[in-house]
Design a protein around this motif. Sequence first.
Motif, PDB file in Angstrom:
ATOM      1  N   THR A  12       0.828  -1.210   0.000  1.00 52.56           N
ATOM      2  CA  THR A  12       0.000   0.000   0.000  1.00 52.56           C
ATOM      3  C   THR A  12       0.859   1.255   0.000  1.00 52.56           C
ATOM      4  N   SER A  13       1.871   1.291   0.856  1.00 53.91           N
ATOM      5  CA  SER A  13       2.732   2.475   0.922  1.00 53.91           C
ATOM      6  C   SER A  13       3.557   2.623  -0.354  1.00 53.91           C
ATOM      7  N   ASN A  14       3.998   1.505  -0.932  1.00 58.37           N
ATOM      8  CA  ASN A  14       4.753   1.570  -2.186  1.00 58.37           C
ATOM      9  C   ASN A  14       3.898   2.124  -3.324  1.00 58.37           C
ATOM     10  N   LEU A  15       2.634   1.737  -3.370  1.00 57.56           N
ATOM     11  CA  LEU A  15       1.750   2.235  -4.415  1.00 57.56           C
ATOM     12  C   LEU A  15       1.593   3.751  -4.343  1.00 57.56           C
ATOM     13  N   ALA A  16       1.539   4.277  -3.130  1.00 58.65           N
ATOM     14  CA  ALA A  16       1.439   5.731  -2.967  1.00 58.65           C
ATOM     15  C   ALA A  16       2.686   6.420  -3.514  1.00 58.65           C
ATOM     16  N   GLU A  17       3.851   5.842  -3.262  1.00 54.87           N
ATOM     17  CA  GLU A  17       5.104   6.410  -3.779  1.00 54.87           C
ATOM     18  C   GLU A  17       5.167   6.287  -5.303  1.00 54.87           C
ATOM     19  N   ILE A  18       4.724   5.151  -5.822  1.00 51.50           N
ATOM     20  CA  ILE A  18       4.716   4.937  -7.269  1.00 51.50           C
ATOM     21  C   ILE A  18       3.830   5.979  -7.945  1.00 51.50           C
ATOM     22  N   GLU A  19       2.661   6.203  -7.387  1.00 46.98           N
ATOM     23  CA  GLU A  19       1.735   7.183  -7.965  1.00 46.98           C
ATOM     24  C   GLU A  19       2.349   8.576  -7.981  1.00 46.98           C
ATOM     25  N   GLN A  20       2.971   8.954  -6.886  1.00 45.32           N
ATOM     26  CA  GLN A  20       3.583  10.283  -6.812  1.00 45.32           C
ATOM     27  C   GLN A  20       4.661  10.444  -7.885  1.00 45.32           C
ATOM     28  N   TYR A  21       5.478   9.421  -8.045  1.00 43.62           N
ATOM     29  CA  TYR A  21       6.515   9.484  -9.082  1.00 43.62           C
ATOM     30  C   TYR A  21       5.904   9.566 -10.468  1.00 43.62           C
ATOM     31  N   MET A  22       4.946   8.690 -10.754  1.00 40.09           N
ATOM     32  CA  MET A  22       4.340   8.650 -12.083  1.00 40.09           C
ATOM     33  C   MET A  22       3.786  10.014 -12.487  1.00 40.09           C
ATOM     34  N   HIS A  23       3.067  10.651 -11.592  1.00 39.74           N
ATOM     35  CA  HIS A  23       2.487  11.956 -11.902  1.00 39.74           C
ATOM     36  C   HIS A  23       3.570  13.006 -12.146  1.00 39.74           C
ATOM     37  N   SER A  24       4.687  12.872 -11.447  1.00 41.57           N
ATOM     38  CA  SER A  24       5.751  13.875 -11.574  1.00 41.57           C
ATOM     39  C   SER A  24       6.449  13.823 -12.926  1.00 41.57           C
ATOM     40  N   VAL A  25       6.384  12.684 -13.622  1.00 39.44           N
ATOM     41  CA  VAL A  25       7.033  12.564 -14.928  1.00 39.44           C
ATOM     42  C   VAL A  25       6.040  12.487 -16.081  1.00 39.44           C
ATOM     43  N   GLY A  26       4.748  12.299 -15.783  1.00 33.40           N
ATOM     44  CA  GLY A  26       3.740  12.333 -16.835  1.00 33.40           C
ATOM     45  C   GLY A  26       3.016  11.045 -17.137  1.00 33.40           C
ATOM     46  N   TYR A  27       3.148  10.024 -16.286  1.00 32.78           N
ATOM     47  CA  TYR A  27       2.399   8.781 -16.485  1.00 32.78           C
ATOM     48  C   TYR A  27       1.060   8.843 -15.750  1.00 32.78           C
ATOM     49  N   THR A  28       0.008   8.345 -16.408  1.00 33.51           N
ATOM     50  CA  THR A  28      -1.291   8.200 -15.752  1.00 33.51           C
ATOM     51  C   THR A  28      -1.820   6.769 -15.880  1.00 33.51           C
ATOM     52  N   MET A  29      -1.025   5.888 -16.494  1.00 30.19           N
ATOM     53  CA  MET A  29      -1.407   4.476 -16.616  1.00 30.19           C
ATOM     54  C   MET A  29      -0.145   3.656 -16.853  1.00 30.19           C
ATOM     55  N   TYR A  30      -0.157   2.413 -16.392  1.00 33.42           N
ATOM     56  CA  TYR A  30       0.978   1.542 -16.688  1.00 33.42           C
ATOM     57  C   TYR A  30       0.619   0.086 -16.477  1.00 33.42           C
ATOM     58  N   CYS A  31       1.392  -0.785 -17.143  1.00 31.15           N
ATOM     59  CA  CYS A  31       1.239  -2.232 -17.005  1.00 31.15           C
ATOM     60  C   CYS A  31       2.403  -2.758 -16.182  1.00 31.15           C
ATOM     61  N   GLU A  32       2.114  -3.302 -15.011  1.00 32.66           N
ATOM     62  CA  GLU A  32       3.144  -3.862 -14.131  1.00 32.66           C
ATOM     63  C   GLU A  32       3.744  -5.112 -14.768  1.00 32.66           C
ATOM     64  N   GLY A  33       5.032  -5.314 -14.570  1.00 33.85           N
ATOM     65  CA  GLY A  33       5.704  -6.453 -15.172  1.00 33.85           C
ATOM     66  C   GLY A  33       5.440  -7.771 -14.473  1.00 33.85           C
ATOM     67  N   TRP A  34       5.338  -7.736 -13.135  1.00 34.55           N
ATOM     68  CA  TRP A  34       5.102  -8.950 -12.349  1.00 34.55           C
ATOM     69  C   TRP A  34       4.147  -8.618 -11.212  1.00 34.55           C
ATOM     70  N   GLY A  35       2.887  -8.819 -11.403  1.00 36.57           N
ATOM     71  CA  GLY A  35       1.917  -8.469 -10.365  1.00 36.57           C
ATOM     72  C   GLY A  35       2.091  -9.257  -9.084  1.00 36.57           C
ATOM     73  N   ASN A  36       2.502 -10.511  -9.215  1.00 40.71           N
ATOM     74  CA  ASN A  36       2.659 -11.365  -8.036  1.00 40.71           C
ATOM     75  C   ASN A  36       4.127 -11.681  -7.800  1.00 40.71           C
ATOM     76  N   TYR A  37       4.986 -10.674  -8.000  1.00 40.82           N
ATOM     77  CA  TYR A  37       6.426 -10.917  -7.981  1.00 40.82           C
ATOM     78  C   TYR A  37       6.896 -11.567  -6.680  1.00 40.82           C
ATOM     79  N   PHE A  38       6.321 -11.185  -5.567  1.00 41.31           N
ATOM     80  CA  PHE A  38       6.754 -11.753  -4.295  1.00 41.31           C
ATOM     81  C   PHE A  38       5.889 -12.948  -3.877  1.00 41.31           C
ATOM     82  N   VAL A  39       5.336 -13.617  -4.866  1.00 43.11           N
ATOM     83  CA  VAL A  39       4.576 -14.852  -4.681  1.00 43.11           C
ATOM     84  C   VAL A  39       3.433 -14.656  -3.692  1.00 43.11           C
TER      85      VAL A  39
END
Length: 592
Positions: free
Chosen positions: A258-285
Amino acid sequence: MKQTIRKRMMKMMSFIAVMAIIVTMGMLTGCSINDNPQGSNSGKADLVVYGKIFTSESNQIVEAFAVKDGKYVYVGDKKGAEAYIEAGQTEVVDYTGKGLVMSGCGNGHSHYMLGYALKTIGTIITLQDNSEKLLKEIVPAAVKKARAEGATSIFAQGWRLQTLEPNVPTREDLDAICSDIPIYLLDEECHKALANTILLKKAGIIKEDGTAGRTELRGGEIVTDANGMPTGLLKEQAQTYVRSFLDNDNLYTLDRATSNLAEIEQYMHSVGYTMYCEGWGNYFVNTNYYQAAQELDKAGKLNFVLALPYEIESWMDMDEALARAVDAKKFESTRVIPKWIKLLFDGGVEAGTGIVDPLYPDGHQGIANWTEAEVTELTRKANAQGLTIHIHVMGNKGVNQVVNAFVNGGQDEMRNTLVHVRNVDEADYKRMAEHNIYVTSGVTWHHAQTGLADILRERGMTPIGQEDKSYPFKSFFDNNIPVTIHSDYPALSGSPDDPFGIMEIAVTGVLWSENGTPWWPEELVTREQALTALTINCAKQMFIEDERGSIKTGKYADFLLLNQDVLTCPVNQIHSTKPAATYFEGKKVFSM
């Protein structure tokens, strides 16, 4: 007779007068570039924006748009937009002459979850860190941090094999630093890993009595020494298998997701992303990332659109893994789309693990994780369950086999997607176009320091004739294949992750910080094509093109106010472009 003619003339004059009134009304209210009835004045707007606006609709440039309730209600000229303004109620942003206005960007494939997790639960290794620094500084510091926090795993990522050679750390080297907590050090490309003995024992690679255990694993390589004992170096699917034995629930909790998603969103907006496809949704099994995203979305706290693929490894039971991927669809919400299965078909061409034709100069072939028949069957089953295949493939022979699988097992409307794609045989371009096969391209790798082709040739790192080739891009446009751009962050961390840094490479073939000349210039694209790949094509890849990806009436108002015009600024300055403001669904979510 004269009276009849007079009546006909009067009727004609009346018709002409009515038409003149209609045309005049159209001129007064402005003309929308879209045929959507919302393009007419159906109410006042919350926001009106003026400026040079790139719509991502057939490269059209317009002067203005109006937004109401988070969606575009008018797109066209400035005069037409004025009709939507209500004094004291409508916010007006006049961005004329300040930079380009455009749709929010998308990243077709990125591992933000991994990258941001590393900041909180792991250690980042740089490409320049050699074996001595790794063993004397980085790993000891990571172990100290883990013991202080009571961690059950030590996780790091970023090393480069060529930098560590010839003294690549062994499991014994890692054991000397820490033998009671599993150590897992992932490389920069996420295709190789180093592990200590306790982790290898958990995975059955080494038996409890210290003798060799499992020495072969499908789709991967367990590197052994002269005595047949595992060294701790794992390649391709061998490293994903060992990764699954980490204490993943404690390594990556729901709170951390949850906290990582908040950081990801902040970064994305700062560079111009509003959508993305994650590479490994279940990376940590686990599916904590899915759950965290859904909970944030339902709480109204997720301000971007997230596509999530469930990774299936070739060493897993296919039907059991498919069932887990289907179950993950329960996390779908308005802005969370768990619609994909991620596969790795081969490795990397330069790493010697791509499936290629001709063979590598020394006569070896790369590592195939799946057979063509298996991908065909899995594609058939996944598409039938409403899941799209998102498959990592690099070598031209691997691409050919995956295209065969998609053609023979897939449903064209499911937009099955190739990821990265270093080489493509000419005949496969046509089949990809005919069967609506998508590509998300590794444009960030389409650059190199001058002379790299000679190095690849001297070291025999690529098949003969492919040394001066990189990752095709223009060919996809030429063949009408839907293509998007991705950054693959944090893999290949020497390349940019922001959309405009990537755009400059797509247009010039040069990374501004390198001493390089354009690599494979035949595959460079126009600025408009690069923006298309970053916007509407990404929305198409994510099945949301009716809602996002371009500035068009009826769509959500996800847009950027850029600090310069990337269509006209010096080409070697595109990378310096930043959003002065980012809007998501009509609301400003970032400003400089």
